[in-house]
Design a protein around this motif. Sequence first.
Motif: not given
Length: 238
Positions: A118-119, A169-171, A175-176, A182-186
């Motif tokens: 996830l970084g 949304v498989a954010a 591979g990144g 992610c932002l749109g989903h939240v």
Amino acid sequence: MGTIDFDGLAAALAVHGLIPRGGIDFAKGETAPPGPSGASARAVLLVGHAGSSIWPHFQAWRATQPAGLADPLDAWSRQVIGAVAVRFGARAVSPSDQPWLPFQAWAMRAEGLRPSPLGLLMHPVWGLWHAFRGALLFDNALERPRNPDSLHHPCDACIGKPCLKACPVAAHAGGGFDYPACLGHVRSPSGSACASGGCLDRRACPVGTEYRYEPAQQAFHMAAFASPSIASAPTSGG
């Protein structure tokens, strides 16, 4: 330049639920931010927390502040760590300072941590439930045993990688980090579970679950992430 009182420093941070994390001495000739004297610092000691240790202290402080205070956690961290810096002859810096300081690189070097898929930096005990809230720069070397060059990295032994499969949304699956998705989903009605309970990918990690942030803290971080005023910055963990 006197010896750093590490016991006193740790006690001063513990009052606020904070802990001294890893530290490094900058090598001769290495580029370093200014220390308290204005000359290049000789050492940096990271300050952070594990789990929700800071949450009650932050919440108590926040209740005394004006409503609508911008970036309250950052403001609290600066105030608390700044006061400790003055007391112990250091200069306090923050992950939100610009130009950005290399907090993640410092942490990897000081604590031997490595990024998760996830970084976020993975800790072998705390998992993904820890963060760096600031750092203390000193004019003198730390003069303490160095942290290990590397720690056990749980991600190496994790076969299923559930942290890449829980997001609706498989954010993180490409591979990144698909930030727009992610932002749109939240921000959407369908993202209410993420907005109120925290990132599903992060929560899917099986390491350090006993340190998982309490729901109110997770909701606070997600609200900050989804805020219209959000600006991209290097992560030090939420």
